[in-house]
Enzyme design. Structure first.
Site, short mmCIF file in Angstrom:
data_model
loop_
_atom_site.label_atom_id
_atom_site.label_comp_id
_atom_site.label_asym_id
_atom_site.label_seq_id
_atom_site.Cartn_x
_atom_site.Cartn_y
_atom_site.Cartn_z
N THR A 187 2.66 6.86 2.02
CA THR A 187 3.67 7.76 2.56
C THR A 187 4.70 8.20 1.50
O THR A 187 5.10 7.39 0.65
CB THR A 187 4.41 7.08 3.73
OG1 THR A 187 3.43 6.64 4.67
CG2 THR A 187 5.38 8.02 4.41
N PHE A 219 0.87 -1.18 0.00
CA PHE A 219 0.00 0.00 0.00
C PHE A 219 0.90 1.23 0.00
O PHE A 219 1.75 1.38 0.88
CB PHE A 219 -0.83 -0.11 1.27
CG PHE A 219 -1.66 1.05 1.73
CD1 PHE A 219 -2.98 1.17 1.34
CD2 PHE A 219 -1.14 1.96 2.63
CE1 PHE A 219 -3.78 2.20 1.83
CE2 PHE A 219 -1.94 2.99 3.13
CZ PHE A 219 -3.26 3.10 2.72
N GLY A 220 0.75 2.09 -1.00
CA GLY A 220 1.68 3.21 -1.13
C GLY A 220 1.05 4.55 -0.85
O GLY A 220 0.44 5.17 -1.72
N THR A 252 5.81 -1.22 3.07
CA THR A 252 5.92 -2.61 3.52
C THR A 252 5.56 -3.57 2.38
O THR A 252 4.59 -3.32 1.66
CB THR A 252 4.98 -2.83 4.73
OG1 THR A 252 5.33 -1.90 5.75
CG2 THR A 252 5.11 -4.25 5.29
N GLY A 254 3.82 12.43 5.26
CA GLY A 254 3.75 11.36 6.25
C GLY A 254 2.44 11.46 6.99
O GLY A 254 1.39 11.06 6.48
N SER A 255 2.51 12.06 8.18
CA SER A 255 1.26 12.28 8.93
C SER A 255 0.28 13.10 8.10
O SER A 255 -0.92 12.89 8.15
CB SER A 255 1.57 13.03 10.23
OG SER A 255 2.46 12.28 11.02
N GLU A 290 1.09 3.57 10.31
CA GLU A 290 -0.37 3.68 10.17
C GLU A 290 -0.95 4.77 11.07
O GLU A 290 -2.03 4.61 11.64
CB GLU A 290 -1.03 2.32 10.41
CG GLU A 290 -0.38 1.27 9.53
CD GLU A 290 -1.28 0.10 9.19
OE1 GLU A 290 -2.50 0.25 9.25
OE2 GLU A 290 -0.72 -0.94 8.83
N ILE A 300 12.99 -6.57 33.70
CA ILE A 300 12.86 -7.76 34.54
C ILE A 300 13.98 -8.76 34.24
O ILE A 300 14.46 -9.46 35.12
CB ILE A 300 11.47 -8.41 34.34
CG1 ILE A 300 10.38 -7.52 34.97
CG2 ILE A 300 11.42 -9.82 34.94
CD1 ILE A 300 8.96 -7.96 34.70
N GLU A 336 0.44 10.57 18.03
CA GLU A 336 -0.09 11.94 18.01
C GLU A 336 -1.29 12.02 17.08
O GLU A 336 -2.32 12.63 17.42
CB GLU A 336 1.01 12.92 17.56
CG GLU A 336 2.16 13.11 18.55
CD GLU A 336 3.10 11.91 18.65
OE1 GLU A 336 3.16 11.11 17.69
OE2 GLU A 336 3.76 11.75 19.70
C1 FAD Z 1 8.69 0.05 9.11
C2 FAD Z 1 7.72 0.98 8.47
C3 FAD Z 1 6.75 0.50 7.62
C4 FAD Z 1 5.86 1.36 6.99
N1 FAD Z 1 4.96 0.86 6.08
C5 FAD Z 1 4.23 1.73 5.33
C6 FAD Z 1 3.41 1.25 4.26
O1 FAD Z 1 3.33 0.06 3.99
N2 FAD Z 1 2.73 2.17 3.51
C7 FAD Z 1 2.78 3.50 3.78
O2 FAD Z 1 2.15 4.27 3.06
N3 FAD Z 1 3.53 3.99 4.80
C8 FAD Z 1 4.26 3.13 5.57
N4 FAD Z 1 5.05 3.62 6.59
C9 FAD Z 1 5.09 5.06 6.85
C10 FAD Z 1 4.41 5.48 8.13
O3 FAD Z 1 3.04 5.33 8.03
C11 FAD Z 1 4.83 6.93 8.43
O4 FAD Z 1 6.19 6.88 8.78
C12 FAD Z 1 4.01 7.55 9.53
O5 FAD Z 1 2.70 7.78 9.10
C13 FAD Z 1 4.62 8.87 10.05
O6 FAD Z 1 4.93 9.73 9.01
P1 FAD Z 1 6.39 10.43 8.93
O7 FAD Z 1 7.37 9.32 9.06
O8 FAD Z 1 6.43 11.24 7.74
O9 FAD Z 1 6.47 11.31 10.21
P2 FAD Z 1 6.02 12.84 10.36
O10 FAD Z 1 4.66 12.99 9.82
O11 FAD Z 1 7.08 13.70 9.83
O12 FAD Z 1 5.95 12.98 11.93
C14 FAD Z 1 7.08 13.31 12.75
C15 FAD Z 1 6.58 13.58 14.15
O13 FAD Z 1 5.72 14.71 14.14
C16 FAD Z 1 4.47 14.42 14.67
N5 FAD Z 1 3.44 15.19 13.99
C17 FAD Z 1 3.22 15.30 12.66
N6 FAD Z 1 2.16 16.07 12.43
C18 FAD Z 1 1.69 16.48 13.63
C19 FAD Z 1 0.59 17.27 14.05
N7 FAD Z 1 -0.25 17.83 13.17
N8 FAD Z 1 0.40 17.46 15.37
C20 FAD Z 1 1.22 16.87 16.27
N9 FAD Z 1 2.26 16.11 15.93
C21 FAD Z 1 2.48 15.90 14.62
C22 FAD Z 1 4.32 12.93 14.45
O14 FAD Z 1 3.37 12.35 15.33
C23 FAD Z 1 5.73 12.45 14.71
O15 FAD Z 1 5.93 12.32 16.08
C24 FAD Z 1 5.93 2.75 7.26
C25 FAD Z 1 6.87 3.24 8.16
C26 FAD Z 1 7.79 2.39 8.74
C27 FAD Z 1 8.83 2.96 9.65
#
Ligand code: FAD
Lengths: 380, 257
Positions: free
Chosen positions: A126, A123-124, A158, A131-132, A363, A337, A367
């Site tokens: 990010t 599933f693509g 993934t 990201g978020s 996913e 432990i 936050e």
């Molecule tokens: C091992 C692994 C597998 C993954 N598999 C997939 C997959 O199959 N498909 C896919 O699409 N993605 C996948 N991801 C991506 C994953 O879903 C994202 O990494 C995740 O959603 C966070 O996005 P980011 O890494 O860009 O972090 P960011 O969005 O940059 O966040 C950084 C920090 O800022 C905080 N933050 C961001 N916005 C806000 C806000 N508005 N208010 C408060 N805090 C905020 C976040 O909570 C976090 O703590 C995977 C990631 C990993 C590590």
């Protein structure tokens, strides 16, 4: 109210528990070291008909419910979280959007090979700059005759290396400066589609996390998944289901950490007594048992809501948030432990702790879950 | 070919078992198909796959045994029979169970009956042979191989580690020993299909049996867990001294001589 599993759910639990103990647990430590993807395990899961668990029988699925899905993810993750996330992503991120939004033809073409295990699901969503804020998608799909031509990058995807096709989001148009985001199914062997397996992760070493690079990738317009312009909405809906899977993973890893800790605390003697004699350790174990039980109940409840066709966004976020933060805490206490031994790979618990951390990020971060829950309860 | 498999629901001895008031605590215990009966189910399904057969699994027990019967159906058995004695019988022994099963089977067309060699709970190993006696058909216990050719059956028996080759004819009852096969995991489609397979529920009445007809011939006096093993003692010193100490310990402490 009824807290009993059905006969089918109980048989599925027993079967997958036996399978996980026999076939999955054994190599988990070694795979964490070698980062070897457990492809053999997925062949066997396919033989057992597990790869299409919740999908309709007419497409080769198992026709089972979301609670059964949670049970399978929990047991696999208890044995090996890398196996658990691979399975969970395959079903809830790879298969689910095709099942939910695909046309009859798309389901025949894409859901069937997912159910047989011929392809893993991925599933693509990010991207490097999305990201978020998944709406920040920059990948573009430009219409050209009967085709879309796609350019862009996807991060941390993934199962990318084992997927024959991946539904992904792309900007298909701009209206009044607003993006129109759609979901498109893209075959991974298309020209210009590069799947790169180069990340060095903290944990989940045996799972496959990839970068996707699309350079002028051409797909027919019929590969559009669901309604044009609704891609983001569909994918966020898909994530609701995926969060139940992540919650179940957290319960499985925490259960493994707790069981190892209880056994270790009974055997390890200091000051002439077993560790379970010390109240400080007793209370840690009691907290673990309690929190795991609570998390599992919430995972089942969210799954039950989904099975009943009720809205479950809030429940999915709650189970994901509670279970994953619980899992990080429990696995950290499990290392505590175990003392010095806990810091050593051979005792498994340090792996649990590393694997657990991803669950608070993937996913939707913790936050983001709090934001979803706040919105659902009307706090804005 | 008509195959019947005798199956018992029992405790999972790999999980923790506790006692209260001289009974095994059912609360919290895990239940499984008796592992030897699982070999019997697997063998029946393999015969079905090779020769074609109709496989019926039969159990004597309570409502709770449905899960184990459905598991056998999920593995590939065609139908299940639960002879529910929960209401009628308090104390049962091997005689009780064998009599009920034989009564059920006596009107049936039978080619082969498979049972487990022993149940891991009671461990008597009697039910299979008793059923065969009551039905007046031959039986072979502890088999580790079975080949059917027409109505001839070639069997290999495990005799305390040695092998014994036996030729028999159908109808026949055999009991399964570890090593006969590797039971399969039920597949998910199998589990889902099992829900729709027939599961017949009978009571003593339906078999024209009264409680007295099947009254247990034995009585359980007591049930207890093995006493905890004491830490061992390692003797040290010269051989002579060790022997002396050992004899003295056996005499004075263990009081065995
Ligand atoms: C091992 C692994 C597998 C993954 N598999 C997939 C997959 O199959 N498909 C896919 O699409 N993605 C996948 N991801 C991506 C994953 O879903 C994202 O990494 C995740 O959603 C966070 O996005 P980011 O890494 O860009 O972090 P960011 O969005 O940059 O966040 C950084 C920090 O800022 C905080 N933050 C961001 N916005 C806000 C806000 N508005 N208010 C408060 N805090 C905020 C976040 O909570 C976090 O703590 C995977 C990631 C990993 C590590």
């Amino acid at each position: 109210m009824d807290f009993d599993l059905t006969t089918e759910q109980r048989i599925i639990k027993k079967t997958i528990k036996d399978f996980a103990e026999e076939e999955v647990a054994k190599g988990a430590l070694e795979r964490d070291r070698t980062k070897k993807f457990p492809i053999e395990i997925f062949r066997k899961l396919a033989d057992l008909g597990m790869m299409g668990l919740p999908f309709p029988e007419e497409y080769g699925g198992g026709g089972a419910d979301t609670i059964s899905f949670a049970i399978v993810v929990e047991e696999l993750s208890k044995a090996c979280a890398s196996t658990g996330i691979t399975y969970s992503a395959h079903i809830s991120l790879g298969g689910a959007p095709i099942n939910q939004f695909g046309t009859e033809e798309q389901k025949r073409k894409y859901l069937v090979p997912l159910c047989t295990g011929e392809s893993l699901g991925a599933f693509g969503l990010t991207e490097p700059n999305a990201g978020s804020d998944a709406g920040g998608t920059e990948t573009k799909a430009i219409e050209d005759g009967d085709d879309f031509v796609i350019n862009g990058e996807k991060s941390f995807i993934t199962n990318g290396s084992y997927a024959k096709f991946i539904p992904l989001t792309a900007v298909t148009n701009r209206k009044d400066g607003k993006k129109e985001i759609s979901a498109i199914i893209v075959p991974t062997d298309a020209e210009g589609f590069h799947v790169k397996d180069h990340y060095e992760k903290m944990g989940l070493h045996a799972s496959n996390t990839t970068e996707l690079v699309l350079e002028n990738v051409r797909v027919p317009k019929e590969n559009l998944l669901g309604k044009r312009g609704e891609g983001l909405k569909q994918f966020l809906q898909t994530l609701d289901g995926g969060r139940i899977g992540i919650g179940a993973m957290a319960v499985g890893i925490a259960q493994a950490a707790y069981e190892k800790s209880l056994r270790y605390a009974k055997e390890r003697r200091q000051f002439g007594r077993s560790l379970t004699h010390f109240q400080a350790i007793q209370f840690k174990l009691a907290d673990m048992a309690m929190k795991i039980e609570l998390a599992r109940n919430m995972v089942y409840k969210a799954a039950w809501f989904k099975d009943k066709g009720k809205p479950f966004t809030k429940e999915a976020s709650m189970c994901k948030l509670f279970a994953t933060e619980m899992c990080s805490e429990v696995t950290s206490q499990a290392v505590q432990i175990h003392g010095g031994n806990g810091y050593m790979k051979d005792f498994h618990v340090e792996r649990y702790m590393r694997d657990a951390k991803l669950l608070e990020i993937g996913e939707g971060t913790s936050e983001i879950q709090r934001m979803v829950i706040a919105r659902e309860i009307g706090a804005r | 070919m008509n195959i019947y498999v005798l199956l018992k629901r029992t405790f999972d001895t790999e999980e923790k078992i506790t006692l209260s008031n001289g009974q095994i605590n059912e609360e919290g215990a895990e239940f499984i198909i008796n592992p030897y009966d699982e070999y019997a189910v697997e063998e029946a399904i393999q015969i079905k796959e090779e020769h074609g057969a109709n496989v019926t699994v039969v159990t004597v027990g309570g409502e709770e045994a449905e899960k184990q019967l459905r598991t056998a159906l999920a593995m590939g058995a065609d139908q299940a029979v639960l002879i529910n004695t929960e209401e009628d019988i308090d104390e049962a022994d091997q005689y009780t169970t064998a009599k009920i099963i034989a009564e059920y089977l006596k009107e049936k067309e039978i080619d082969l009956i498979l049972a487990g060699n022993v149940a891991i709970d009671g461990g008597s190993g009697q039910v299979g042979p008793r059923v065969a006696e009551l039905l007046n058909i031959p039986y072979v216990t502890t088999i580790i191989d079975l080949q059917i050719d027409g109505d001839r059956v070639n069997l290999v028996r495990d005799v305390e580690g040695d092998e014994e080759k036996i030729e028999a004819t159908l109808p026949l009852l055999v009991t399964a020993q570890q090593g006969l096969n590797e039971p399969r995991y039920p597949s998910l489609p199998g589990i889902m299909k099992a829900k729709k397979k027939p599961l017949e529920e009978l009571e003593l009445d339906d078999l024209d049996l009264d409680e007295e007809d099947v009254e247990a011939k034995t009585k359980r006096i007591e049930i207890f867990l093995p006493s905890e093993r004491q830490a061992g003692k390692i003797l040290e010193g010269e051989l002579d001294e060790q022997v002396k100490e050992l004899v003295s310990l056996l005499r004075n402490e263990a009081k065995v001589i």
